[in-house]
Design a protein around this motif. Structure first.
Motif, mmCIF file in Angstrom:
data_model
loop_
_atom_site.group_PDB
_atom_site.id
_atom_site.type_symbol
_atom_site.label_atom_id
_atom_site.label_comp_id
_atom_site.label_asym_id
_atom_site.label_seq_id
_atom_site.Cartn_x
_atom_site.Cartn_y
_atom_site.Cartn_z
ATOM 1 N N GLU A 52 0.851 -1.288 -0.033
ATOM 2 C CA GLU A 52 0.026 -0.142 -0.084
ATOM 3 C C GLU A 52 0.935 1.364 -0.135
ATOM 4 O OE1 GLU A 52 -2.529 -0.276 3.120
ATOM 5 O OE2 GLU A 52 -3.955 -1.455 2.445
ATOM 6 N N ASP A 53 1.873 1.282 0.899
ATOM 7 C CA ASP A 53 2.722 2.316 0.916
ATOM 8 C C ASP A 53 3.374 2.643 -0.412
ATOM 9 O OD1 ASP A 53 2.214 2.602 3.462
ATOM 10 O OD2 ASP A 53 4.045 1.727 4.364
ATOM 11 N N ALA A 54 4.059 1.333 -1.063
ATOM 12 C CA ALA A 54 4.621 1.669 -2.340
ATOM 13 C C ALA A 54 3.983 2.293 -3.477
ATOM 14 C CB ALA A 54 5.115 0.227 -2.724
ATOM 15 N N LYS A 55 2.641 1.893 -3.554
ATOM 16 C CA LYS A 55 1.635 2.353 -4.376
ATOM 17 C C LYS A 55 1.238 3.865 -4.316
ATOM 18 C CE LYS A 55 -1.859 1.135 -7.478
ATOM 19 N NZ LYS A 55 -1.477 0.545 -8.888
ATOM 20 N N LYS A 56 1.184 4.189 -3.027
ATOM 21 C CA LYS A 56 0.809 5.651 -2.731
ATOM 22 C C LYS A 56 2.036 6.534 -3.000
ATOM 23 C CE LYS A 56 -2.425 4.833 1.050
ATOM 24 N NZ LYS A 56 -2.525 4.984 2.552
ATOM 25 N N THR A 57 3.182 5.938 -2.696
ATOM 26 C CA THR A 57 4.586 6.565 -2.904
ATOM 27 C C THR A 57 4.862 6.913 -4.532
ATOM 28 O OG1 THR A 57 5.504 6.001 -1.003
ATOM 29 C CG2 THR A 57 7.120 6.485 -2.910
ATOM 30 N N LEU A 58 4.447 5.589 -5.214
ATOM 31 C CA LEU A 58 4.612 5.681 -6.953
ATOM 32 C C LEU A 58 3.644 6.688 -7.327
ATOM 33 C CD1 LEU A 58 6.703 4.479 -9.120
ATOM 34 C CD2 LEU A 58 5.092 2.463 -9.042
ATOM 35 N N GLN A 59 2.584 6.467 -7.045
ATOM 36 C CA GLN A 59 1.233 7.311 -7.652
ATOM 37 C C GLN A 59 1.772 8.890 -7.456
ATOM 38 O OE1 GLN A 59 -0.971 5.792 -9.911
ATOM 39 N NE2 GLN A 59 -0.951 7.978 -10.103
ATOM 40 N N VAL A 62 4.489 10.011 -9.729
ATOM 41 C CA VAL A 62 3.984 10.219 -10.996
ATOM 42 C C VAL A 62 3.090 11.558 -11.228
ATOM 43 C CG1 VAL A 62 2.101 9.199 -12.635
ATOM 44 C CG2 VAL A 62 3.726 7.754 -11.461
ATOM 45 N N ASP A 63 2.330 11.599 -10.072
ATOM 46 C CA ASP A 63 1.569 12.850 -10.318
ATOM 47 C C ASP A 63 2.214 14.050 -10.212
ATOM 48 O OD1 ASP A 63 -0.873 11.375 -10.299
ATOM 49 O OD2 ASP A 63 -1.403 11.544 -8.161
ATOM 50 N N GLN A 64 3.268 14.047 -9.296
ATOM 51 C CA GLN A 64 4.370 15.002 -9.152
ATOM 52 C C GLN A 64 5.232 15.508 -10.513
ATOM 53 O OE1 GLN A 64 5.963 15.133 -5.409
ATOM 54 N NE2 GLN A 64 4.169 14.738 -4.304
ATOM 55 N N THR A 65 4.844 14.416 -11.397
ATOM 56 C CA THR A 65 6.145 14.809 -12.558
ATOM 57 C C THR A 65 5.379 14.686 -13.783
ATOM 58 O OG1 THR A 65 7.497 13.128 -11.133
ATOM 59 C CG2 THR A 65 8.240 13.795 -13.609
ATOM 60 N N ILE A 68 5.786 12.325 -16.888
ATOM 61 C CA ILE A 68 5.643 10.883 -16.625
ATOM 62 C C ILE A 68 3.612 10.942 -16.711
ATOM 63 C CG2 ILE A 68 5.439 8.865 -15.024
ATOM 64 C CD1 ILE A 68 8.076 9.709 -14.041
ATOM 65 N N ALA A 69 3.306 11.941 -15.643
ATOM 66 C CA ALA A 69 1.773 11.905 -15.542
ATOM 67 C C ALA A 69 1.203 12.049 -16.862
ATOM 68 C CB ALA A 69 1.483 13.101 -14.617
ATOM 69 N N ASP A 70 1.652 12.745 -17.930
ATOM 70 C CA ASP A 70 1.089 13.116 -19.148
ATOM 71 C C ASP A 70 0.859 11.699 -20.040
ATOM 72 O OD1 ASP A 70 0.990 15.709 -18.699
ATOM 73 O OD2 ASP A 70 2.773 16.164 -19.919
ATOM 74 N N ARG A 71 1.562 11.023 -19.671
ATOM 75 C CA ARG A 71 1.551 9.455 -20.263
ATOM 76 C C ARG A 71 0.292 8.754 -19.795
ATOM 77 N NH1 ARG A 71 2.349 10.326 -24.686
ATOM 78 N NH2 ARG A 71 2.062 8.250 -25.188
ATOM 79 N N ASN A 72 -0.171 9.181 -18.409
ATOM 80 C CA ASN A 72 -1.362 8.331 -17.902
ATOM 81 C C ASN A 72 -0.801 6.870 -17.589
ATOM 82 O OD1 ASN A 72 -3.651 7.763 -16.810
ATOM 83 N ND2 ASN A 72 -4.701 7.306 -18.636
ATOM 84 N N PRO A 73 0.188 6.529 -17.228
ATOM 85 C CA PRO A 73 0.964 5.265 -16.984
ATOM 86 C C PRO A 73 0.176 4.316 -16.148
ATOM 87 C CG PRO A 73 2.213 6.837 -15.538
ATOM 88 C CD PRO A 73 1.099 7.895 -16.093
ATOM 89 N N ARG A 74 -0.045 3.031 -16.374
ATOM 90 C CA ARG A 74 -0.427 1.822 -15.730
ATOM 91 C C ARG A 74 0.702 1.857 -14.442
ATOM 92 N NH1 ARG A 74 -1.835 -4.244 -17.782
ATOM 93 N NH2 ARG A 74 -1.527 -5.104 -15.732
ATOM 94 N N VAL A 75 0.120 1.675 -13.206
ATOM 95 C CA VAL A 75 1.308 1.359 -12.165
ATOM 96 C C VAL A 75 0.790 0.091 -11.595
ATOM 97 C CG1 VAL A 75 1.983 2.272 -9.886
ATOM 98 C CG2 VAL A 75 1.253 3.891 -11.858
#
Length: 280
Positions: A52-59, A62-65, A68-75
């Protein structure tokens, strides 16, 4: 090109791999998939919390970059070991490129290690980009390990897609034990000037052939006796290259051992990004 998959360990240096992957995904108009692997040996209760922590950190990253966010990546957060999980993931998603990054200040070996990298290359028929350089600029200088093979051609072709504006130097090196070569003659320590001249002619011919396919590209060649990994790495440093390109051979036995050893040695010690292409 199929999806670009980037594996990250959430370290700052691994973020470079995500940025490079996002840049390539944009240039190729390809989907971007971000993958984080959790250690399967952790206790189940701890593993769940870490996931759960890793998912939040990674998302959050993504949102702050924006790039990367412009590519709407699958995480995705997966549990297991990179070299064991990858075959199934690659088979299911059929990516056009797998991007791996280095870890902290100790390089790629700390993230996946030499045995794991060898296993990944052995089980994957997907091109691999090892991203260690600065990701915010286009590639300008590429070196390609050249052995007159289909794998070498495939690597150069892929590099022209990913780095279309980069200059390209074909690099051929031979060790003392490499006595047989496609251009004929012995290439040991006592190689004659005539034999070396024939090799130079073969390399110039290879450059000419590539110019027919890529008429606007800047292509030259470099030939030198010595261990292939050593020659390639030193030349990359001397010329400030930002991309090394290598082909991965569909061979078996001792030839596959030496070729795999060279690619691994270059990948783990390279001062710049390394693109490893399958033979087809």
């Amino acid at each position: 090109m199929g999806p670009i998959i980037v594996a990250t360990d959430l370290s700052p240096r691994s973020d470079r791999a995500m940025l490079r992957a996002a840049r390539i995904a944009k240039e190729q108009d390809a989907p971007l998939h971000i993958l984080h692997i959790l250690d399967e040996e952790l206790p189940a209760a701890i593993l769940h919390g870490h996931a759960e922590d890793a998912k939040k950190t990674l998302q959050s990253r993504v949102d702050q970059t924006p790039e990367i966010a412009d590519r709407n990546p699958r995480v995705d957060i997966e549990v297991g070991h990179l070299s064991r999980l990858l075959p199934g993931i690659l088979s299911d998603r059929k990516p056009g490129l797998l991007v791996l990054g280095s870890h902290r200040d100790r390089g790629l070996a700390e993230l996946i290690g030499q045995p794991s990298l060898s296993r990944i290359m052995a089980v994957s028929d997907v091109p691999i980009l090892l991203a260690v350089g600065e990701p915010d600029r286009d590639y300008a200088k590429a070196l390609a390990g050249w052995d007159f093979s289909a794998a070498g051609n495939a690597a150069v072709d892929l590099s022209r897609r990913i780095a279309p504006d980069a200059s390209l130097t074909l690099v051929h090196a031979w060790d003392d034990f490499a006595a047989v070569a496609p251009y004929g003659g012995s290439m040991g320590v006592g190689a004659s000037p005539a034999t070396v001249a024939r090799l130079e002619e073969s390399m110039e011919s290879a450059v000419a052939d590539l110019h027919k396919t890529y008429p606007d590209a800047t292509i030259d060649q470099h030939t030198q006796m010595g261990g292939a990994a050593h020659v390639i790495l030193r030349l990359a440093a001397d010329r400030s290259a930002d991309l090394i390109v290598m082909g991965r051979h569909a061979r078996s036995g001792i030839a596959r051992f030496f070729l795999g050893h060279t690619a691994t040695a270059v990948a783990l010690r390279s001062p710049c990004d390394v693109l490893i292409a399958p033979s087809s």
